[in-house]
Design a protein around this motif. Structure first.
Motif, short mmCIF file in Angstrom:
data_model
loop_
_atom_site.label_atom_id
_atom_site.label_comp_id
_atom_site.label_asym_id
_atom_site.label_seq_id
_atom_site.Cartn_x
_atom_site.Cartn_y
_atom_site.Cartn_z
N GLU A 84 0.85 -1.18 0.00
CA GLU A 84 0.00 0.00 0.00
C GLU A 84 0.89 1.24 0.00
N GLU B 218 0.14 7.39 -0.88
CA GLU B 218 -0.69 8.20 -1.77
C GLU B 218 -1.14 7.31 -2.92
N ARG B 219 -2.28 7.63 -3.50
CA ARG B 219 -2.80 6.83 -4.60
C ARG B 219 -2.33 7.40 -5.94
N THR C 191 3.81 2.82 -11.77
CA THR C 191 2.81 3.73 -11.24
C THR C 191 2.91 5.04 -11.99
#
Length: 85
Positions: free
Chosen positions: A27, A30-31, A49
């Motif tokens: 995880e 931040e997304r 990402t």
């Protein structure tokens, strides 16, 4: 600007599925705009990402995996998008 962070590691012999599972379970604080996991022959795992950020912005990355999962340390690259089709 869109920045892509690439993380690639080669798993220890026979540990490719374990490394993939480990990478998928991480995880980030931040997304990202998007994230994807890939595998390749040789028990390699690739994570990408995408971020809306300046090229040199501090961005969260995958941590170091447990040493017993790795054949070698992960490689990390950062790219800036120049075109989308």
């Amino acid at each position: 600007m869109t920045v892509a962070l690439m993380w690639e590691a080669r798993a220890a012999d026979g540990r490719g599925a374990d490394l993939l599972e480990w990478a998928g379970a991480q995880e980030l604080p931040e997304r990202p705009l998007r994230s994807e996991l890939f595998t390749a022959p040789g028990d390699r795992v690739l994570a990408i990402t995408w971020w809306d950020a300046d090229f040199d912005a501090p961005l969260p990355e995958l941590p170091e995996p447990p040493a017993d999962l790795l054949a070698r340390p992960p490689h990390r690259w950062r790219f800036a998008s120049v075109r989308t089709d």
